[in-house]
Design an enzyme around this catalytic site. Structure first.
Site, mmCIF file in Angstrom:
data_model
loop_
_atom_site.group_PDB
_atom_site.id
_atom_site.type_symbol
_atom_site.label_atom_id
_atom_site.label_comp_id
_atom_site.label_asym_id
_atom_site.label_seq_id
_atom_site.Cartn_x
_atom_site.Cartn_y
_atom_site.Cartn_z
ATOM 1 N N ASP A 117 18.214 28.182 40.167
ATOM 2 C CA ASP A 117 17.875 29.204 39.433
ATOM 3 C C ASP A 117 18.063 28.868 37.853
ATOM 4 O OD1 ASP A 117 17.010 31.149 41.033
ATOM 5 O OD2 ASP A 117 18.754 31.527 41.831
ATOM 6 N N LYS A 164 28.852 25.746 36.835
ATOM 7 C CA LYS A 164 28.310 25.043 38.173
ATOM 8 C C LYS A 164 28.448 23.364 37.874
ATOM 9 C CE LYS A 164 25.806 27.845 40.530
ATOM 10 N NZ LYS A 164 26.221 27.834 41.939
#
Length: 380
Positions: free
Chosen positions: A106, A76
């Site tokens: 998340d 990410k």
């Protein structure tokens, strides 16, 4: 002819026609140079695993191991670093006062946004849905971010984050898009292009200059697979690989959308694949998913847990989301009608396959995944 198999006794599987012939514009070339200039940048490993090639009946299998990317345990950081860079570059025109970067997460994306905020002297506020492991939440807090835990699913956390970002000193840095909020998610997708460029270079070192025959990608809202589709469907030459998306059965919004022929939201339930627990596809990803994916499959938790254990035995650290790439390909290439699915993907005993292992076990800890051999570290 589109193949949609979801009847009793057959696994959830969707294979639209013509994806390998579809084309789109490429990602900006400057993204790779930006990442290469970051202090902690290094290409993540592309590890060949011959036992998996033998098991799956293909020529070679490689795993892109994202268990340590820019000091964090998931891919990410590539998207968030580029998007935050673009956001702050624009805001610098009106002043250099600290801003609050707001996001829903998340685990992985929120921690990456919080890391960038901390390093650049800004603030971060992450909204975390139910079901995220406490260690993943603690890792975001350790980046000096404010964390709000939401008593609801990911889509609810996104809604609340968007509301909080309406403050004048805040900006929403979200890795999913919807009508009216698409530019920043687009930058996040652009950031993931570096991962694909690394794969090209690493395969070339292995003597594979035309690229893989198939890439298997874990999917949540579809941002990572959008980047993968962009990379392989924008190339003017070389082989066009088959692209497989893999979702958790508990949150298979892409599979449902492809089956319906339009974006669909689904009601999600708990899954160990926390980073894939998303109920609505990203609006900017949908055209790419609809036109550029060769196949989509959804898998149960037990399959991703088993795949994580098997990858660990072969020396690759993978959490449940990362291991989903292997679990999904196993589901496609084994069992009833496997021969037809193999043919639909164009695979034979000489094919080259790349699995994207998007996170390490420290990203979203779970009892069914083996511990990482790396220092503890936190979605597609």
């Amino acid at each position: 002819m589109t193949e949609n198999v979801s009847s009793p006794g057959l696994m959830p599987w969707f294979a639209p026609p013509g994806a390998r012939a579809w084309r789109c514009p490429s990602a900006p070339a400057e993204v790779r140079a930006f990442h290469a200039a970051l202090p902690d940048y290094a290409p993540t490993p592309l590890t060949e695993l011959p036992p998996l090639a033998a098991e799956l009946g293909v020529g070679r299998v490689f795993v892109k191991d994202e268990s340590c990317r820019l000091g964090l345990p998931a891919f990410k950081a590539l998207g968030s670093s580029w998007a935050v860079h673009r956001v702050l570059s624009e805001r610098a025109v009106s002043g250099d006062e600290p801003v609050t970067l707001v996001t829903a997460t998340d685990g992985n994306h929120g921690r990456a946004v919080a890391r960038m905020a901390r390093l650049l002297g800004h603030h971060a506020h992450a909204f975390v849905p139910q079901g995220v492991h406490p260690q993943a939440v603690a890792a975001i807090v350790a980046e000096q971010a404010e964390v709000t835990e939401v008593a609801g699913p990911y889509d609810e956390a996104v809604r609340l984050a968007a509301e909080a970002a309406a403050a004048p000193d805040a900006v929403l840095v979200q890795d999913t898009a919807w009508p009216g909020y698409e530019r920043i998610p687009g930058w996040i997708v652009e950031g993931y292009a570096t991962l694909c460029a690394e794969i090209d270079e690493q395969l070339a070192v292995e003597g594979i200059v035309e690229g893989p025959d198939l890439v298997s990608v874990p999917v949540g809202v579809g941002s990572l697979v959008q980047a993968v589709i962009t990379h392989y469907r924008s190339r003017p030459s070389g082989r066009a690989p088959a692209l497989l998306s893999v979702e958790a059965q508990a949150a298979a919004c892409v599979l449902a959308s492809l089956t319906a022929g339009e974006p669909m939201s689904v009601t999600t339930t708990d899954t160990i694949m926390a980073g894939l627990n998303c109920g609505t596809p990203s609006s900017i990803a949908w055209p790419f998913l609809h036109s550029g994916l060769d196949a989509a499959v959804a898998i149960p938790d037990a399959d991703s847990a088993r795949a994580a254990v098997d990858l660990a035995a072969l020396g690759v650290d993978a959490g449940p989301c990362g291991a989903a790439a292997l679990a999904g390909l196993r589901a496609v290439l084994t069992g009833r009608d496997a021969g037809r699915r193999r043919t639909a993907l164009g695979l034979d005993p000489t094919s080259v396959v790349v699995l994207l292992s998007t996170e390490g076990p420290d990203a979203n800890p779970h009892a069914t995944t083996p511990p990482s051999r790396q220092a503890p570290g936190g979605r597609p």
